[in-house]
Design an enzyme around this catalytic site. Sequence first.
Site, short mmCIF file in Angstrom:
data_model
loop_
_atom_site.label_atom_id
_atom_site.label_comp_id
_atom_site.label_asym_id
_atom_site.label_seq_id
_atom_site.Cartn_x
_atom_site.Cartn_y
_atom_site.Cartn_z
N LEU A 1 1.27 19.12 5.53
CA LEU A 1 2.04 18.98 4.29
C LEU A 1 1.52 17.75 3.55
O LEU A 1 1.44 16.67 4.13
CB LEU A 1 3.53 18.84 4.59
CG LEU A 1 4.46 18.81 3.36
CD1 LEU A 1 5.82 19.45 3.68
CD2 LEU A 1 4.67 17.40 2.80
N VAL B 1 -10.23 4.43 -7.07
CA VAL B 1 -10.68 5.80 -6.83
C VAL B 1 -10.59 6.56 -8.16
O VAL B 1 -9.58 6.44 -8.88
CB VAL B 1 -9.79 6.51 -5.78
CG1 VAL B 1 -10.40 7.86 -5.40
CG2 VAL B 1 -9.61 5.64 -4.55
N LYS C 1 3.15 -1.07 -1.69
CA LYS C 1 2.05 -0.64 -0.82
C LYS C 1 1.95 -1.55 0.41
O LYS C 1 1.56 -1.08 1.49
CB LYS C 1 0.74 -0.61 -1.60
CG LYS C 1 0.72 0.43 -2.73
CD LYS C 1 0.97 1.83 -2.22
CE LYS C 1 0.75 2.90 -3.27
NZ LYS C 1 0.94 4.26 -2.78
N ASN D 1 1.23 10.96 0.10
CA ASN D 1 0.22 10.49 -0.85
C ASN D 1 0.76 10.28 -2.27
O ASN D 1 0.23 9.46 -3.00
CB ASN D 1 -0.92 11.52 -0.87
CG ASN D 1 -1.81 11.38 -2.08
OD1 ASN D 1 -2.65 10.48 -2.14
ND2 ASN D 1 -1.60 12.25 -3.07
N THR E 1 -9.49 9.17 -10.20
CA THR E 1 -8.45 10.20 -10.17
C THR E 1 -7.74 10.15 -11.52
O THR E 1 -8.20 9.48 -12.44
CB THR E 1 -7.42 9.92 -9.06
OG1 THR E 1 -6.69 8.74 -9.42
CG2 THR E 1 -8.05 9.70 -7.69
N ASP F 1 10.50 16.57 -6.83
CA ASP F 1 10.33 15.24 -7.41
C ASP F 1 10.79 14.23 -6.36
O ASP F 1 11.97 14.15 -6.03
CB ASP F 1 11.17 15.11 -8.69
CG ASP F 1 10.96 13.77 -9.39
OD1 ASP F 1 10.47 12.83 -8.74
OD2 ASP F 1 11.29 13.68 -10.58
N TYR G 1 4.03 -2.64 -7.54
CA TYR G 1 3.04 -1.71 -6.98
C TYR G 1 2.48 -2.26 -5.67
O TYR G 1 2.53 -1.60 -4.63
CB TYR G 1 1.92 -1.44 -7.99
CG TYR G 1 0.93 -0.43 -7.44
CD1 TYR G 1 1.21 0.93 -7.48
CD2 TYR G 1 -0.26 -0.83 -6.84
CE1 TYR G 1 0.33 1.87 -6.94
CE2 TYR G 1 -1.14 0.10 -6.29
CZ TYR G 1 -0.84 1.44 -6.35
OH TYR G 1 -1.71 2.36 -5.80
N1 LIG Z 1 -6.62 6.10 -7.78
C1 LIG Z 1 -6.69 4.89 -7.22
O1 LIG Z 1 -7.50 4.02 -7.64
C2 LIG Z 1 -5.80 4.55 -6.04
C3 LIG Z 1 -6.13 3.42 -5.29
C4 LIG Z 1 -5.34 3.10 -4.20
C5 LIG Z 1 -4.26 3.85 -3.86
N2 LIG Z 1 -3.94 4.95 -4.62
C6 LIG Z 1 -2.77 5.73 -4.22
O2 LIG Z 1 -3.19 7.04 -3.93
C7 LIG Z 1 -2.09 7.94 -4.12
C8 LIG Z 1 -2.57 9.13 -4.95
O3 LIG Z 1 -2.97 8.63 -6.21
P1 LIG Z 1 -4.08 9.34 -7.11
O4 LIG Z 1 -4.99 8.28 -7.56
O5 LIG Z 1 -4.64 10.52 -6.43
O6 LIG Z 1 -3.16 9.74 -8.36
P2 LIG Z 1 -3.13 11.02 -9.33
O7 LIG Z 1 -4.50 11.58 -9.51
O8 LIG Z 1 -2.39 10.57 -10.54
O9 LIG Z 1 -2.24 12.11 -8.53
C9 LIG Z 1 -0.88 11.84 -8.27
C10 LIG Z 1 -0.25 13.03 -7.57
O10 LIG Z 1 1.09 12.68 -7.19
C11 LIG Z 1 2.02 13.61 -7.74
N3 LIG Z 1 3.27 12.88 -8.05
C12 LIG Z 1 3.41 11.82 -8.86
N4 LIG Z 1 4.71 11.45 -8.91
C13 LIG Z 1 5.39 12.31 -8.12
C14 LIG Z 1 6.77 12.47 -7.78
N5 LIG Z 1 7.74 11.68 -8.32
N6 LIG Z 1 7.13 13.45 -6.93
C15 LIG Z 1 6.18 14.28 -6.41
N7 LIG Z 1 4.87 14.17 -6.69
C16 LIG Z 1 4.48 13.20 -7.55
C17 LIG Z 1 1.29 14.18 -8.98
O11 LIG Z 1 1.73 15.50 -9.34
P3 LIG Z 1 2.94 15.77 -10.40
O12 LIG Z 1 2.71 14.86 -11.57
O13 LIG Z 1 2.89 17.24 -10.69
O14 LIG Z 1 4.19 15.41 -9.63
C18 LIG Z 1 -0.15 14.26 -8.45
O15 LIG Z 1 -0.30 15.42 -7.64
C19 LIG Z 1 -0.98 7.13 -4.75
O16 LIG Z 1 -0.02 6.79 -3.76
C20 LIG Z 1 -1.68 5.88 -5.27
O17 LIG Z 1 -0.82 4.77 -5.32
C21 LIG Z 1 -4.69 5.33 -5.71
#
Ligand SMILES: NC(=O)c1ccc[n+]([C@@H]2O[C@H](COP(=O)([O-])OP(=O)(O)OC[C@H]3O[C@@H](n4cnc5c(N)ncnc54)[C@H](OP(=O)(O)O)[C@@H]3O)[C@@H](O)[C@H]2O)c1
Length: 250
Positions: A5, A178, A149, A83, A180, A59, A145
Amino acid sequence: MPTALITGATAGIGAAFARRLAADGFTLVLVARDQARLTASAAELRKRYGVAVEVLPADLSLDEGVRRVEERLERGVDLLVNNAGFGHPGAFLEVPVADEVTMLRVHCEAVLRLTLAALPGMRSRGRGYVINVASVAAFFTRGTYSASKAWVVNFSESAAAEIPEPNVRVMALCPGFVRTEFHQRASMDTSGIPGFLWLSADRVVDEAMRDLARGRRVSVPSALYKAIVSVGKLVPRNLVGQVSGRLGRR
Ligand SMILES: NC(=O)c1ccc[n+]([C@@H]2O[C@H](COP(=O)([O-])OP(=O)(O)OC[C@H]3O[C@@H](n4cnc5c(N)ncnc54)[C@H](OP(=O)(O)O)[C@@H]3O)[C@@H](O)[C@H]2O)c1
């Protein structure tokens, strides 16, 4: 077939976990808010990898959303990837308190509740894994933030230390920058972040899965970010705060 999951499975790091785990033969349960995107992601994964995929719209900032995912986890999964997450636009003191509380709900309360919903079944079967996605930010100072974390890292290490079964593992994953949707969703200006600091989501997931297999409790993908985290622990905290507070702001 083992079941995984993944929360936040429709974009970025979560979508990379979904691709990797589908390729490894896992049955998937995908969680996010956007139902249409979940359905499209599931169809694509079924077609490309021939695996079974459930969708669970929820959510995770809402009690009802977390409860639905808890109920699914209580029916048993082999791997949980906590995640889902997001960043705030603006500096710490400018963010409305309601938005800060929403972040704590998604980054901390949901991770706590979903981990505790998954672990009893894993422990009774003597096997199971939880990956909690934190961030390199956990080792620096950047408002709610980074604080949230840091909680994820400490919570994951604490849970890992307390679980007696050797094949039930909890690991915190701490990526650096990353590519994204994360920064765009948070209206962050990333133009000042040099190219060499960016990782691909697929690489982050590959390193995470390798570290999980090795039994690591904290995974920091890439040699560069391992070095940054090590240096960050040696630098005075007030200097860390000044530098990390400036990165990626509008
Ligand atoms: N990108 C980076 O540089 C980076 C670095 C370090 C850590 N992270 C961490 O990695 C994780 C994933 O981030 P990402 O970069 O992959 O972000 P992303 O591309 O924006 O994807 C976020 C995902 O989380 C879902 N989401 C957001 N809020 C939600 C909620 N309230 N309930 C359920 N689902 C939710 C979104 O879908 P919906 O909008 O449809 O809900 C989407 O599938 C996060 O925890 C982030 O803090 C990211």
